[in-house]
Enzyme design. Structure first.
Site, short mmCIF file in Angstrom:
data_model
loop_
_atom_site.label_atom_id
_atom_site.label_comp_id
_atom_site.label_asym_id
_atom_site.label_seq_id
_atom_site.Cartn_x
_atom_site.Cartn_y
_atom_site.Cartn_z
N ARG A 36 46.83 48.10 29.59
CA ARG A 36 48.03 47.88 30.55
C ARG A 36 49.37 48.69 29.48
O ARG A 36 50.44 49.24 30.28
CB ARG A 36 48.47 46.33 30.41
CG ARG A 36 47.67 45.69 31.53
CD ARG A 36 48.01 44.22 31.82
NE ARG A 36 47.53 44.01 33.03
CZ ARG A 36 47.09 42.85 33.40
NH1 ARG A 36 47.29 41.62 32.31
NH2 ARG A 36 46.45 42.41 34.57
N LYS A 201 37.21 32.17 44.78
CA LYS A 201 37.93 31.38 45.76
C LYS A 201 38.39 32.21 47.13
O LYS A 201 39.13 32.86 47.17
CB LYS A 201 39.29 30.95 44.89
CG LYS A 201 39.11 29.91 44.06
CD LYS A 201 40.36 29.49 43.34
CE LYS A 201 40.55 30.28 42.19
NZ LYS A 201 41.83 30.58 41.90
N GLY A 355 41.17 41.85 38.53
CA GLY A 355 40.68 41.97 37.01
C GLY A 355 39.30 42.05 36.86
O GLY A 355 38.79 42.92 35.96
N GLY A 378 46.20 40.14 42.39
CA GLY A 378 46.66 39.19 43.24
C GLY A 378 47.88 40.05 44.27
O GLY A 378 48.13 39.94 45.20
#
Ligand code: AMP
Length: 398
Positions: A36, A201, A355, A378
């Protein structure tokens, strides 16, 4: 409307405030993966090159509005300084008198990193203190958002702050790269366009699944999500992870696929285990059959890998989000790894988000074989679902 980016604004001798995503993984206070930080270098170098002074802001972890010495950004300042071969000053806080003095005295080509934004509750909940964003903005001329991974949040540093920089809130290069990659696949994908969605999920991916039905030519569902689909078809899934509240939604998706003539591919076979651990007893079972009561689905099986490999070969665009099994356990990482390798060899636009899928690809050392690896899990899903993100919408128009 197209948003302004770094190339559309005069940076010379300006004081630039840039929101970056330095939310790096830490182990015993050391950075275990600096991707990052490296991703932000292009914008950082460009800004410094223009003789501007640069103030960087980021969050790290989840301190929940309280100071937490384990989540200080000091190790990031040190790593960034090594990567740039230049001193990076570290502020003791992200707001306050001492920090403001450091901001005000920053000279052209100098860099100052402010302390973790999430030490203040108002970062994630701007309404708690509307002056927080104003304090962050104080003394700066231009705002740059290069943190795609948090652009789906209406936080002080990603959204509220732009009101203090009218006509001067711009996208950084990393943000621009993400916008370009995702806007192309949602507006004008090369067809056939296939999406592979895995992970745990279904509740967090239901929105994107629905919106993908308007865009893709085929949908491949792996990971634990597949078991909610199997259960909704009346199959016994044993101890597999299922979200019972989403059984209806899964049925709805299958119905829509039929109506729209979109092929929906669920695993043909799966690796099931008698315990949630790497060395559990395993069996490969055909998904035509029920899963035994005391077993749970852990990975897609070899027949599925073979079939999906054949099908994916035709793709001109592939979007992949979420691992196809419990890839953290080596014995259940095969499906994820095999499909990653397959996509890496297909001549198509390949866009990977999330990720875990990205971690799997990095571990295999094949990251350079994909068109775009997103820095936001997300955020990328919400971008696909809604066609934009609040943090992008808030930027100035060209
Ligand atoms: P998500 O954050 O929804 O993308 O989920 C990622 C997680 O899904 C990873 O930690 C995987 O271990 C997990 N996962 C994938 N397949 C399964 C499965 N069959 N059973 C349980 N967890 C799974």
């Amino acid at each position: 409307m197209e948003k302004m980016s770094l190339e559309n604004i005069d940076l010379k001798n300006k004081k630039v405030l840039m929101r970056v995503d330095f939310n790096v993984p830490l182990q015993d206070g050391k950075i275990s993966d600096d991707t990052r930080i490296k991703e932000a270098l292009k914008s950082i170098k460009y800004i410094l090159d223009k003789n501007a002074s640069l103030i960087l802001i980021s969050h790290l972890g989840r301190p929940k509005g309280k100071k937490d010495s384990a989540l200080c950004l000091k190790p990031v300042a040190k790593r960034l300084s090594e990567l740039l071969n230049q001193d990076v000053k570290m502020a003791p806080d992200c707001i306050g008198d001492e920090t403001q003095k450091l901001k005000d005295s920053l000279k052209p080509k100098e860099i100052l990193l402010l302390e973790n934004l999430r030490f203040y509750e108002a970062e994630e909940k701007p309404q708690k203190d509307p002056s927080f964003a104003e304090k962050l903005a104080k003394g700066c001329d231009i705002f740059v958002n290069d943190a795609f991974g948090t652009a789906h949040r209406k936080h002080s540093s990603t959204y509220t702050i732009t009101k203090y920089f009218p006509k001067k809130s711009v996208a950084g290069f990393l943000m621009q790269k993400e916008i370009d990659a995702f806007s192309q696949i949602i507006k004008n994908p090369k067809r056939p366009f296939y999406a592979i969605i895995g992970g745990k999920k279904i509740s967090s991916k239901i929105g994107v699944l629905k919106s993908l039905l308007e865009k893709v030519d085929a949908l491949f569902i792996g990971g634990a999500m597949a078991y909610t689909f199997f259960k909704s078809m009346g199959k016994n899934v044993g101890k597999s992870l299922v979200e019972d509240d989403f059984i209806k939604e899964a049925q709805e998706i299958m119905k829509k696929c039929k109506e729209k003539k979109i092929n929906l591919y669920l695993p043909l076979d799966i690796v099931v285990a008698n315990d949630f651990k790497n060395d559990a007893k395993t069996i490969i079972i055909d998904t035509q059959k029920d899963i035994p009561e005391d077993f749970e689905g852990m990975d897609i099986g070899p027949k599925t890998v073979k079939k999906w490999t054949e099908l994916l070969k035709n793709a001109k665009t592939i979007l992949w989000n979420g691992p196809l099994g419990v890839f953290e356990f080596e014995n259940f990482s095969k499906g994820t790894n095999e499909i990653a390798k397959v996509i890496s060899k297909i001549k198509c636009i390949s866009i990977i988000g999330g990720g875990d899928s990205v971690a799997a690809i990095n571990k295999l050392g094949i990251a350079d074989k994909f068109t775009h690896i997103s820095t936001g899990g997300g955020a990328s899903l919400e971008y696909i679902e809604f066609g934009s993100l609040p943090g992008i919408e808030a930027l100035s128009v060209k």
